[in-house]
Design an enzyme around this catalytic site. Structure first.
Site, PDB file in Angstrom:
ATOM      1  N   ARG A 187       3.622   6.181  11.132  1.00 19.66           N
ATOM      2  CA  ARG A 187       3.339   5.655   9.816  1.00 19.66           C
ATOM      3  C   ARG A 187       1.720   5.636   9.690  1.00 19.66           C
ATOM      4  NH1 ARG A 187       5.425  -0.079   7.154  1.00 19.66           N
ATOM      5  NH2 ARG A 187       4.065   0.036   5.342  1.00 19.66           N
TER       6      ARG A 187
ATOM      7  N   ASN B 238      13.424   5.438   4.640  1.00 19.00           N
ATOM      8  CA  ASN B 238      12.258   5.866   3.598  1.00 19.00           C
ATOM      9  C   ASN B 238      11.719   7.287   4.408  1.00 19.00           C
ATOM     10  OD1 ASN B 238      11.552   4.343   1.621  1.00 19.00           O
ATOM     11  ND2 ASN B 238      10.667   2.718   3.041  1.00 19.00           N
TER      12      ASN B 238
ATOM     13  N   CYS C 224      17.533   1.370  -2.245  1.00 20.32           N
ATOM     14  CA  CYS C 224      16.266   0.630  -1.993  1.00 20.32           C
ATOM     15  C   CYS C 224      16.208  -0.750  -2.474  1.00 20.32           C
ATOM     16  CB  CYS C 224      15.283   1.506  -2.638  1.00 20.32           C
ATOM     17  SG  CYS C 224      13.390   0.760  -2.419  1.00 20.32           S
ATOM     18  N   ASP C 225      15.590  -1.627  -1.710  1.00 17.36           N
ATOM     19  CA  ASP C 225      15.594  -2.902  -2.069  1.00 17.36           C
ATOM     20  C   ASP C 225      14.549  -3.289  -3.093  1.00 17.36           C
ATOM     21  OD1 ASP C 225      13.360  -2.459  -0.324  1.00 17.36           O
ATOM     22  OD2 ASP C 225      13.216  -4.478   0.181  1.00 17.36           O
TER      23      ASP C 225
ATOM     24  N   HIS D 120      10.812   4.121  -5.778  1.00 18.51           N
ATOM     25  CA  HIS D 120       9.436   3.775  -5.902  1.00 18.51           C
ATOM     26  C   HIS D 120       8.397   4.616  -7.148  1.00 18.51           C
ATOM     27  CE1 HIS D 120       9.346   2.315  -1.350  1.00 18.51           C
ATOM     28  NE2 HIS D 120      10.138   1.587  -2.244  1.00 18.51           N
TER      29      HIS D 120
ATOM     30  N   TYR E 116       5.441   0.027  -7.130  1.00 18.11           N
ATOM     31  CA  TYR E 116       4.906   1.007  -6.391  1.00 18.11           C
ATOM     32  C   TYR E 116       4.218   2.200  -7.638  1.00 18.11           C
ATOM     33  CZ  TYR E 116       6.730   0.490  -1.977  1.00 18.11           C
ATOM     34  OH  TYR E 116       6.780  -0.137  -0.753  1.00 18.11           O
TER      35      TYR E 116
ATOM     36  N   ARG F  10      -1.806  -0.560   5.652  1.00 16.49           N
ATOM     37  CA  ARG F  10      -0.450  -1.522   5.977  1.00 16.49           C
ATOM     38  C   ARG F  10       0.094  -1.187   7.199  1.00 16.49           C
ATOM     39  NH1 ARG F  10       1.839  -5.991   5.291  1.00 16.49           N
ATOM     40  NH2 ARG F  10       3.947  -5.799   5.377  1.00 16.49           N
TER      41      ARG F  10
HETATM   42  C1  G6P Z   1       9.681  -2.645   0.313  1.00 18.28           C
HETATM   43  C2  G6P Z   1      10.104  -1.421  -0.162  1.00 18.28           C
HETATM   44  C3  G6P Z   1      10.515  -0.547   1.076  1.00 18.28           C
HETATM   45  C4  G6P Z   1       9.521  -0.493   2.007  1.00 18.28           C
HETATM   46  C5  G6P Z   1       8.943  -1.782   2.511  1.00 18.28           C
HETATM   47  C6  G6P Z   1       7.761  -1.718   3.460  1.00 18.28           C
HETATM   48  O1  G6P Z   1      10.463  -3.485   0.842  1.00 18.28           O
HETATM   49  O2  G6P Z   1      11.108  -1.310  -0.879  1.00 18.28           O
HETATM   50  O3  G6P Z   1      11.104   0.901   0.724  1.00 18.28           O
HETATM   51  O4  G6P Z   1      10.006   0.324   3.208  1.00 18.28           O
HETATM   52  O5  G6P Z   1       8.633  -2.554   1.343  1.00 18.28           O
HETATM   53  O6  G6P Z   1       7.370  -3.055   4.041  1.00 18.28           O
HETATM   54  P1  G6P Z   1       6.292  -3.140   4.913  1.00 18.28           P
HETATM   55  O7  G6P Z   1       6.178  -4.595   4.906  1.00 18.28           O
HETATM   56  O8  G6P Z   1       6.926  -2.253   6.142  1.00 18.28           O
HETATM   57  O9  G6P Z   1       5.153  -2.421   4.519  1.00 18.28           O
END
Ligand code: G6P
Length: 438
Positions: free
Chosen positions: A91, A145, A168-169, A198, A261, A281
């Site tokens: 990542r 993802n 997706c949340d 997104h 997003y 991030r």
């Molecule tokens: C949200 C998005 C997810 C993503 C996550 C990343 O929940 O819907 O698709 O994976 O954020 O969060 P992070 O805290 O790992 O950056």
């Protein structure tokens, strides 16, 4: 009672799931829970924490963790998939490489998302095949993802498998955040939504009880006060900034309420200039959540009892996913925003696009609620991104550098063929052995 497996057992999201399975054990009764991960070391910490948690709060549950696919997948009713192909180290690469080359580095949007997309495609296809070998009828609830690209890959690889659900949340996170602004419960809201994962918009946010469209009120509050995540107090600064973009977007394009997003696609240059290119991030997650969750689990293990660590684990995401399983298991036809094959849900977008829309979800899967034709502007944005994502999956199947180059060129976060080539070449090197040979 149901048998459940979590793929990605060593994820820092897993403790929230374990906690939610305890809290929701009446609503969604489970007999057996197995964690699966290929990283034994990470999973062991979460798994040992789980043993203490269930020992105290859910003794009847048969709980284990494993790195063996057969042990994990046999006789399952639901498999929750939260894989991170390449782990957080990759990542970091997905985010840092595009930044170094002058474009936004983000885990699901832009070049980073495409890099991650090819890795996830390979790993997800292998995992789904293994699951089907041992549990042909299990529901596979996938939120790995980048969900849009993974959904397209699974659609092509398993066209007849009707028990793979991609979800997706983030749309629900936006609605929960809206409810905080409005001072109501998110469960009182009945949204209408269209887009890709997104990359979507809420056209209406109805009050479930009165039918009133609250979007004008939301627009007014956002204009005056900005937009915050529902759990703002627990969020890192970068997330507050991402949510802050909702105000800019609604100012420029007041028709709808955007997914957070969308800011990456609408303001790529501005975003690029505002984001920290050195500390992304991924770095924030590694220093923050990763360290904290593992520390908390280790403390519980050392103490041999739950104590305080238990209370600080957040679980909104887990709660939503368990409610998804509950809706299917008990044929509840509850509404969720789900990624499905379009087939007319967005009337003027191609049928075989994987789109994100409101669906009623029950035992036979999601039933999408059509939104009709979308306006030209939104159509243009989405058609371009659908093409980009489809070309990336073409690149996977055809092992085609040319198709990958087209995919990156069409992505609004890159949008330049020479730049796309430069980034693609760097990603090929970084993803050696994790990508198809292009
Ligand atoms: C949200 C998005 C997810 C993503 C996550 C990343 O929940 O819907 O698709 O994976 O954020 O969060 P992070 O805290 O790992 O950056």
């Amino acid at each position: 009672k149901y048998n459940v497996c979590i793929v990605g057992g060593g994820s820092t999201y897993t403790p929230g799931f374990l906690k939610s399975f305890v809290r929701l054990k009446e609503e969604f009764p489970i007999a057996k829970l197995v964690l699966f991960d290929n990283n034994a070391e990470r999973q062991e910490v979460i798994g040992e924490f789980g043993k203490i948690l269930f020992g105290e709060r859910f003794k009847e549950l048969e709980f284990s963790y494993t790195t063996d696919p057969k042990t994990a997948y046999e006789n399952m009713d639901f498999v929750f998939m939260q894989m991170r192909s390449g782990g957080l180290q990759m990542r970091r690469e997905d985010e840092h490489i595009p930044f170094k080359l002058g474009k936004i580095g983000q885990e699901t949007c832009g070049a980073g998302g495409m890099a991650y997309g090819l890795r996830s495609t390979i790993d997800m296809i292998i995992a789904v095949r293994q699951i089907r070998q041992y549990s042909p009828n299990a529901w596979i609830l996938n939120y790995s993802n980048p969900a849009a690209i993974v959904a397209e890959a699974l659609r092509r690889e398993f066209p007849n498998d009707k028990r793979i659900l991609n979800i997706c949340d983030q749309p629900e996170n936006v609605i929960r955040s809206v409810s905080r602004l409005l001072g109501c419960s998110w469960e009182d809201l009945d949204p209408v939504y269209f887009g890709l994962n997104h990359y979507g918009w809420f056209t209406h946010v109805y009050d479930k009880h009165t039918g009133e469209d609250l979007l004008p009120k939301v627009r007014q509050i956002v204009a005056e006060k900005g937009f915050l995540p529902q759990d703002a107090e627990q969020r890192d600064p970068s997330w507050l900034e991402t949510y802050g973009f909702v105000q800019d977007i609604m100012n420029d394009f007041p028709d709808y309420l955007p997914n957070t997003y969308d800011g990456y696609y609408l303001y790529p240059e501005y975003k690029y200039n505002h984001l920290d290119h050195e500390y992304t991030r991924a770095d924030e997650v590694i220093a923050g959540r990763e360290t904290r969750v593992f520390k908390e689990c280790r403390e519980v293990i050392a103490n041999g009892e739950l104590g305080e660590g238990f209370h600080s684990i957040s679980d909104a995401h887990a709660e939503m996913m368990i409610k998804v399983a509950e809706a299917i298991a008990f044929n509840k036809n509850t509404r969720f925003i789900v990624i499905v094959e379009n087939n007319g849900a967005i009337n003027n977008l191609q049928d075989d696009a994987m789109v994100e829309v409101v669906c009623e979800l029950g035992i036979n899967g999601p039933r999408p609620m059509a939104v009709g034709n979308i306006p030209q502007f939104y159509y243009g944005l989405l058609a371009q991104q659908v093409s980009s994502e489809k070309l990336l999956i073409d690149a996977y199947y055809e092992k085609s550098y040319q198709k990958a180059l087209q995919a990156l060129t069409l992505n609004r976060l890159i949008n330049d063929a020479k730049k796309a080539r430069e980034i693609l070449d760097a990603l090929i090197i970084a993803n050696k052995d994790m990508w198809p040979d292009l």
